[in-house]
Design an enzyme around this catalytic site. Structure first.
Site, PDB file in Angstrom:
ATOM      1  N   ARG A 237       0.855  -1.183   0.000  1.00  0.00           N
ATOM      2  CA  ARG A 237       0.000   0.000   0.000  1.00  0.00           C
ATOM      3  C   ARG A 237       0.891   1.232   0.000  1.00  0.00           C
ATOM      4  NH1 ARG A 237      -3.426  -2.600  -1.772  1.00  0.00           N
ATOM      5  NH2 ARG A 237      -5.597  -2.891  -1.060  1.00  0.00           N
ATOM      6  N   GLU A 266      -3.689   7.981  -5.254  1.00  0.00           N
ATOM      7  CA  GLU A 266      -3.902   7.306  -6.528  1.00  0.00           C
ATOM      8  C   GLU A 266      -5.176   7.830  -7.178  1.00  0.00           C
ATOM      9  OE1 GLU A 266      -3.792   3.063  -5.958  1.00  0.00           O
ATOM     10  OE2 GLU A 266      -1.765   3.111  -5.120  1.00  0.00           O
ATOM     11  N   HIS A 285      -0.927   0.663 -10.244  1.00  0.00           N
ATOM     12  CA  HIS A 285      -1.567  -0.297  -9.332  1.00  0.00           C
ATOM     13  C   HIS A 285      -2.119  -1.488 -10.110  1.00  0.00           C
ATOM     14  CE1 HIS A 285      -3.555  -0.554  -5.097  1.00  0.00           C
ATOM     15  NE2 HIS A 285      -3.237  -1.748  -5.560  1.00  0.00           N
TER      16      HIS A 285
END
Length: 325
Positions: A237, A266, A285
């Site tokens: 993360r 993000e 991601h």
């Protein structure tokens, strides 16, 4: 009458049909109950929700009085307030078993891409800079037989250790709350404290979830303890790493490079200094983003919701203590 559920992410048609066999499905693109009357009405009647993203907290739960289960199409659940879910007796289901191998592949690809400067030199070729024999300014560094340090020895950490040990002959260090006997027996992994892992590892790979304990676990002091030749990989993360401190360390040569699949914010802002650094490989991601794995995650989430609302839960429940009530 079938229970009502809210589906807030597109899933393959056959999986939606499975949901419709069990439930009355109200489908939406994301969760914005404050701005969407139809969604707000559906949530008022929903006994289950399934999707990914969105903030599920006390304010959200106040709008879902009948909710009994939430199924996230992900392994991570830091966007869920688990305490609030517990207070409302809402089961939280996730998909921890489906994406392990794929995420480990992604992490290994970041190790290779950063070490061998794959993205950087490929762009130089496309820009027409390859005009003859390459020199040292095109060289990368070896991966094989270098030391890998893994933060977090869960399913993904174990799969990464397997690739590093058997595929590349890498000594494996790991930092975790408890000893992982399988990792030590199969891969000769050595558990150590964080400072030792930082000092001895050539590649430091983060597989940790975001918790109060892991927030900014890697910051300026920790980066300073890494080898100057060290490479940091984060596929856990984003907020586990202090991004401002990382940018500083990459700019001033405290560490060699970074491979990042997750970020503090993000999508990563286009103004981020990370995007200007040649020693950074930045991915959007994509840790689990293959057709096969994303289908498997959605399928698992569907199975999880069906189990949660039919009283047949056997696995993948974040708050199983609620099952005993």
């Amino acid at each position: 009458m079938k229970p009502s559920i809210v589906l807030y992410k597109n899933i393959p048609a056959d999986l939606r049909e499975r949901l419709e066999q069990h439930f009355t499905v109200h489908a939406f693109d994301g969760l914005t109950p404050d701005n969407h009357d139809e969604l707000r009405q559906a949530l008022q009647q929903a006994e289950g929700i399934i999707g990914s993203g969105g903030k599920i907290d006390e304010a959200f739960l106040q709008q879902t009085p009948k909710l009994r289960a939430a199924s996230t199409i992900s392994v991570g659940y830091d966007n869920f307030d688990v305490d609030a879910l517990n207070a409302h007796n809402v089961l939280l289901m996730h998909t921890p078993t489906v994406l392990t191998e794929t995420v480990a592949d992604t992490i290994m690809s970041l190790v290779l891409a950063t070490a061998r400067r794959v993205v950087e030199v490929a762009e130089r070729v496309k820009a027409g800079e390859w005009q003859g024999s390459i020199g040292a300014d095109w060289f990368g560094v070896d991966v094989h037989h270098k030391t890998i340090g893994i933060l977090g020895m869960g399913r993904i950490g174990l799969a990464l250790a397997q690739r590093a040990h058997f595929g590349f002959g890498m000594p494996v260090l790991y930092n975790a709350r408890r000893t992982h006997e399988e990792a030590e027996q199969r891969f000769n992994a050595r558990r150590c404290d964080l400072d030792t892992l930082l000092a001895e590892s050539d590649f430091i790979c983060i597989t940790l979830p975001l918790t109060d304990e892991t927030f900014h676990m890697i910051s300026r002091d920790q980066l300073a303890k890494m080898k100057k030749s060290g490479i940091l990989i984060n596929a856990g993360r984003g907020p586990v790493v202090d991004e401002a401190a990382l940018i500083e360390a990459l700019q001033n040569g405290t560490i060699h490079a970074a491979g990042l699949d997750v970020f503090e914010k993000e999508p990563l802002p286009v103004s981020s200094p990370l995007l200007t650094l040649p020693n950074v490989v930045a991915l959007p991601h994509i840790g689990s983003a293959t057709h096969e794995t994303r289908y498997g995650m959605a399928e698992c989430a569907v199975d999880n919701l069906i189990a949660a609302l039919t009283g047949t839960v056997k696995e993948n429940c974040v708050n199983p203590q609620l099952l005993k009530k």
